[in-house]
Scaffold this motif. Structure first.
Motif, short mmCIF file in Angstrom:
data_model
loop_
_atom_site.label_atom_id
_atom_site.label_comp_id
_atom_site.label_asym_id
_atom_site.label_seq_id
_atom_site.Cartn_x
_atom_site.Cartn_y
_atom_site.Cartn_z
N MET B 25 0.81 -1.21 0.00
CA MET B 25 0.00 0.00 0.00
C MET B 25 0.85 1.26 0.00
O MET B 25 0.48 2.26 -0.61
CB MET B 25 -0.91 0.01 1.22
CG MET B 25 -2.23 -0.65 0.98
SD MET B 25 -3.28 -0.50 2.37
CE MET B 25 -2.75 -1.84 3.38
N VAL B 26 2.00 1.21 0.69
CA VAL B 26 2.86 2.39 0.73
C VAL B 26 3.38 2.69 -0.67
O VAL B 26 3.45 3.84 -1.10
CB VAL B 26 4.02 2.16 1.71
CG1 VAL B 26 4.96 3.34 1.69
CG2 VAL B 26 3.48 1.97 3.11
N ARG B 27 3.74 1.62 -1.41
CA ARG B 27 4.23 1.85 -2.78
C ARG B 27 3.14 2.42 -3.66
O ARG B 27 3.39 3.25 -4.52
CB ARG B 27 4.71 0.52 -3.36
CG ARG B 27 5.86 -0.02 -2.56
CD ARG B 27 6.89 -0.68 -3.43
NE ARG B 27 8.02 -0.97 -2.58
CZ ARG B 27 8.40 -2.20 -2.25
NH1 ARG B 27 7.77 -3.22 -2.77
NH2 ARG B 27 9.41 -2.38 -1.46
N LEU B 28 1.90 1.97 -3.42
CA LEU B 28 0.77 2.51 -4.18
C LEU B 28 0.70 4.02 -3.98
O LEU B 28 0.59 4.79 -4.94
CB LEU B 28 -0.52 1.85 -3.68
CG LEU B 28 -1.84 2.45 -4.17
CD1 LEU B 28 -2.08 2.06 -5.60
CD2 LEU B 28 -2.99 1.99 -3.32
N LEU B 29 0.86 4.43 -2.72
CA LEU B 29 0.79 5.86 -2.41
C LEU B 29 1.96 6.60 -3.06
O LEU B 29 1.78 7.66 -3.67
CB LEU B 29 0.80 6.04 -0.90
CG LEU B 29 0.74 7.48 -0.44
CD1 LEU B 29 -0.60 8.08 -0.77
CD2 LEU B 29 0.99 7.58 1.04
N LEU B 30 3.16 6.02 -2.92
CA LEU B 30 4.34 6.66 -3.52
C LEU B 30 4.15 6.79 -5.03
O LEU B 30 4.50 7.81 -5.63
CB LEU B 30 5.60 5.86 -3.22
CG LEU B 30 6.10 5.93 -1.78
CD1 LEU B 30 7.29 5.01 -1.58
CD2 LEU B 30 6.47 7.35 -1.43
N GLY B 31 3.58 5.76 -5.63
CA GLY B 31 3.34 5.79 -7.07
C GLY B 31 2.41 6.94 -7.44
O GLY B 31 2.67 7.68 -8.40
N LEU B 32 1.35 7.11 -6.66
CA LEU B 32 0.41 8.20 -6.95
C LEU B 32 1.09 9.56 -6.80
O LEU B 32 0.86 10.47 -7.59
CB LEU B 32 -0.80 8.11 -6.01
CG LEU B 32 -1.79 7.00 -6.33
CD1 LEU B 32 -2.80 6.82 -5.22
CD2 LEU B 32 -2.50 7.32 -7.63
N ILE B 33 1.98 9.67 -5.80
CA ILE B 33 2.67 10.95 -5.60
C ILE B 33 3.58 11.24 -6.79
O ILE B 33 3.60 12.36 -7.33
CB ILE B 33 3.48 10.91 -4.28
CG1 ILE B 33 2.53 10.85 -3.09
CG2 ILE B 33 4.38 12.14 -4.16
CD1 ILE B 33 3.20 10.67 -1.77
N LEU B 34 4.32 10.20 -7.23
CA LEU B 34 5.22 10.40 -8.38
C LEU B 34 4.44 10.79 -9.62
O LEU B 34 4.83 11.70 -10.36
CB LEU B 34 6.02 9.13 -8.66
CG LEU B 34 7.15 8.81 -7.69
CD1 LEU B 34 7.97 7.65 -8.23
CD2 LEU B 34 8.05 10.01 -7.48
N LEU B 35 3.31 10.11 -9.84
CA LEU B 35 2.48 10.43 -11.01
C LEU B 35 2.00 11.88 -10.96
O LEU B 35 2.03 12.59 -11.95
CB LEU B 35 1.26 9.51 -11.05
CG LEU B 35 1.41 8.20 -11.78
CD1 LEU B 35 0.12 7.40 -11.64
CD2 LEU B 35 1.69 8.44 -13.23
N GLY B 36 1.59 12.30 -9.74
CA GLY B 36 1.13 13.67 -9.58
C GLY B 36 2.23 14.67 -9.90
O GLY B 36 2.01 15.67 -10.61
N ASN B 37 3.44 14.37 -9.42
CA ASN B 37 4.56 15.27 -9.71
C ASN B 37 4.87 15.30 -11.20
O ASN B 37 5.19 16.36 -11.75
CB ASN B 37 5.81 14.84 -8.94
CG ASN B 37 5.67 15.13 -7.46
OD1 ASN B 37 4.79 15.89 -7.08
ND2 ASN B 37 6.50 14.52 -6.65
N GLY B 38 4.77 14.13 -11.84
CA GLY B 38 4.99 14.08 -13.28
C GLY B 38 4.00 14.97 -14.01
O GLY B 38 4.38 15.74 -14.91
#
Lengths: 505, 117, 142
Positions: B25-38
């Motif tokens: 779940m933490v990676r899911l969140l990190l993934g969403l953050i990276l996508l948002g920054n992209g």
């Protein structure tokens, strides 16, 4: 012309929410504030609807920054009808919540968040700026996240994580699409975009951007193959929240799709085919999913997915008749889906379960209520003269004219399955005797004090009355739908209302 | 500079989507953050990278003649950052609640719903 | 964190940072800054204090529940948005006093709107941080 009236339906709910936060711990005051706020909201949205009908498309430039540079609010027939429907749903759910939502949830700010959600919906329907649309979407989804997880038990959390992840992903895709669109046109105002996108020569780029929007809105409105988060989350929150979600949240995605794909990215042959394929798959998979479920609320969740197919089909056919049918269906669907979840809430209260196998004998215990619920259930199935029947004529007619026989098969299949499921629910819940030995708790609904029963039933009655009105006053509703369809096909009045003098220069 | 940013955006999207596919779940969140920054960087790139060129029309001229730093994308990013700030703090608290409820970071532990209540 | 340097420094830094946040808030109209950034700086001041002295101390300095700031700030923003409508202007139009008040300067609705944002941001950020720190303690008890 300066017309602040347009954003009053937004402001009223914002104000109600702020006042509700001030009375954080006072449960009863919050209930009264919420009902008052929603009633004023309903009156204002009705006035906005009548005003838009009377004078045509209204616009308002927030902060006096002129279009296309500032944020424009536009109220055309489509927007004002949806704002009116939101007002009707808001007052019904608000009334229902006063009795159905526990004091604990209200202390955690249920009503404040509820009104922020309605504010976001109204804003999304009224805005004429694509980035502003994104902001309203975010307000809607943040509020819906909170409502979904409020007072969270484990099953609710399971639903919530899928819901949150998918909706955040959808927002990011939407944002990416806005970024690219700004890059190729240099504008964010929807009317201005409509003019500029039409002039772009590189149609491939335009189509790709359009597809990004389709994916973003597709996740939000749960079309095939992006719908899986919906059936695994919508049955988890309490029925008043589920009613709000089922009635309005997926529809805001549909609204955005209709707005974007009629105004900015007018679909070409490829996009129309894509819409039709997606519509067929959504209709079929949603219907099949609904058959396989035994719980009423899970069944309704799949039916939401299934019926999204009708709208996409209307958009894919892209003729005036088809769009008018889809809009009529949208009007009917918002009212009936909300009511269905409210009904399932009352049944859950009375029986302690929504599993068809453990329900029964409802007609014997509550004959009057059963007749009321029958109206709701059968208007979903589209038994004439109830409301679901009329828009389907239009859709079928348009499909026949377009010669897409697979689509018409899918439409008939979906309608048939809906009818079958409604009949099944009627048999299992209302006519079948109550299965013995399985009831863990007594009839909580029976034990409620009279006024609580009244506020639980009143919203169902009034929503049923609205859907009967849609059924018997179909001519009027159809006239409105046709007007909306005409405005969608010929977008010049909309563009002219927003940009005004700028065009003639 | 543009090319570098384009590559960075690609890497952020790819990494974000990869992280979202993991079970944690933490990676899911990190993934969403990276996508948002992209996505934010993408909008930033749309506004032209122009250093020391404010969007002010020179005296006497009526239109821009030179490349200028478009202020609109920057304000869009600001809005998007504020929104993602709210979303991410909500998601962090949600994950925390789930962790307290299930004692696990694995998304598969959340699949108990097939009993069809 | 148990460092004497941090503890001493943070008690001096708290008022300084709060003053700085007001400075950022006020310069925000035509320079970089504004309510959002100012509010973040102000809440960082409390967070720094909380790191050095513990969250209970920080909450004690704050006295009231930071959640109360949210509706207050929102209300101020709402009123400032609505004021222009009484003068026949569109919602959210910035209205300014014609003469500047000596010693204070030019005053308009945008300034008070920004102050509203400032208050909301402090309220929201501190609520989020205090909530996260609370559930930390819960977890330790478990």
């Amino acid at each position: 012309m300066i017309d602040n009236f347009i954003i009053l339906p937004v402001l009223v709910h914002m104000f109600t929410a702020i006042i509700a936060i001030f009375f954080w711990q006072k449960v009863n005051i919050q209930r009264v504030i919420s009902i008052l706020g929603s009633s004023i909201g309903l009156v204002l949205s009705l006035k906005l609807f009548l005003k838009t009908q009377g004078t045509g498309i209204l616009t308002m430039q927030a902060g006096d920054w002129q279009a296309p540079f500032g944020i424009t609010f536009v109220s055309d027939t489509f927007s004002s009808v949806l704002v009116l429907l939101t007002g009707i749903v808001a007052i019904s759910v608000s009334l229902f919540s006063t009795a159905a939502v526990s004091t604990n949830r209200i202390r955690y700010g249920y009503f404040a968040i509820f009104h922020f959600l309605i504010m976001g919906l109204n804003g999304a329907f009224l805005t004429g700026d694509i980035f502003n649309l994104y902001v309203w979407f975010e307000i809607v989804i943040i509020s819906s996240f909170v409502l979904m997880t409020l007072g969270g038990r484990k099953p609710q959390m399971e639903g919530a994580i899928k819901y949150v992840a998918m909706n955040m992903l959808a927002s990011i895709i939407f944002l990416t699409a806005i970024g690219i669109l700004y890059g190729i046109t240099g504008s964010l105002n929807m009317a201005d975009l409509a003019v500029k996108v039409a002039q772009i020569e590189n149609r491939g780029l335009v189509n790709v951007t359009g597809l990004l929007f389709f994916v973003g809105f597709g996740i939000k409105s749960a079309v095939f193959p992006l719908y899986f988060w919906l059936p695994s989350s919508y049955h988890t929150p309490p029925s008043s929240i589920a009613a709000l979600f089922g009635g309005l949240l997926t529809k805001v995605g549909i609204y955005a799709m209709f707005r974007i794909f009629t105004l900015i990215f007018v679909p070409d042959h490829f996009m129309m085919n894509l819409f039709i394929i997606v519509a067929i798959m959504t209709l079929v998979t949603g219907a099949l999913g609904a058959i396989s479920k035994n719980s009423m609320r899970r069944m309704f969740s799949y039916l939401i997915v299934c019926h999204i197919g009708y709208f996409i089909a209307g958009l894919g056919l892209f003729t005036e008749i088809a769009i008018a049918g889809a809009i009529f269906y949208l009007i009917h669907d918002i009212i009936v889906k909300t009511n269905l979840f409210l009904v399932s809430g009352i049944i859950y209260k009375a029986r302690g379960s929504t599993d068809l196998r453990r329900l029964g004998g409802f007609y014997k215990d509550y004959p009057k209520l059963s007749i009321l619920f029958a109206i709701v259930l059968f208007s979903l199935a589209g038994i004439p003269p109830l409301s679901g029947f009329w828009p389907k004529i239009n859709l079928f007619q348009a499909t026949l004219t377009a010669n897409s026989f697979i689509l018409i098969l899918a439409l008939i299949f979906a309608s048939f399955i809906t009818l079958y499921l409604i009949a099944k629910i009627w048999l299992e819940v209302f006519w079948k005797g109550l299965p013995k030995g399985d009831i863990e708790k007594g009839d909580e609904f029976e034990d409620l004090p009279g006024e609580k029963k009244f506020v639980l039933i009143l919203p169902v009655v009034s929503l049923a009355a609205v859907s009967i009105f849609i059924g018997f006053g179909a001519e009027y509703v159809m006239k409105i739908s046709q007007k909306i369809a005409v405005e969608m096909i010929d977008t010049q009045p909309y563009i002219h209302a927003v940009l005004g003098d700028l065009l003639s220069k | 500079m543009e090319l570098l940013l384009v590559i960075l955006i690609g890497v952020l999207y790819a990494a974000g989507i990869y992280l979202m596919f993991r079970r944690s779940m933490v990676r899911l969140l990190l993934g969403l953050i990276l996508l948002g920054n992209g996505a934010n960087l993408l909008i930033f790139l749309m506004g032209d990278i122009a250093k020391g060129k404010p969007p002010i029309i020179k005296a006497g001229a009526s239109v821009f003649t030179d490349v200028y730093a478009d202020p609109v994308p920057q304000s869009l990013i600001l809005t998007a950052i504020v929104i993602s700030f709210g979303l991410q703090s909500f998601a962090i608290i949600l994950l925390k609640r789930i962790y307290l409820l299930t004692g696990s970071d694995d998304l598969d532990t959340l699949n108990t719903h097939d009993k069809d209540i | 964190m148990n460092s004497i340097i941090l503890k001493t420094a943070s008690s001096y830094l708290l008022p300084l940072l709060l003053m700085f946040s007001v400075f950022i808030l006020l310069r925000g109209h035509s320079l970089s800054g504004g309510g959002f950034v100012g509010g973040l700086v102000a809440s960082i001041a409390f967070v720094l204090h909380a790191f050095a002295h513990g969250f209970d101390k920080a909450r004690a300095i704050f006295r009231t529940n930071p959640g109360f700031l949210i509706p207050v700030g929102l209300f101020l923003c709402f009123i400032m948005g609505a004021v222009p409508t009484f003068f026949g202007a569109p919602f959210m139009k910035g209205l300014w006093l014609e003469k500047s008040i000596p010693g204070i300067g030019h005053i308009g609705t945008a300034l008070f709107f920004d102050i509203g944002v400032f208050i909301v941001v402090i309220g929201v950020t501190l609520t989020i941080l205090f909530t996260i720190s609370e559930s930390d303690m819960e977890q330790e008890e478990v």
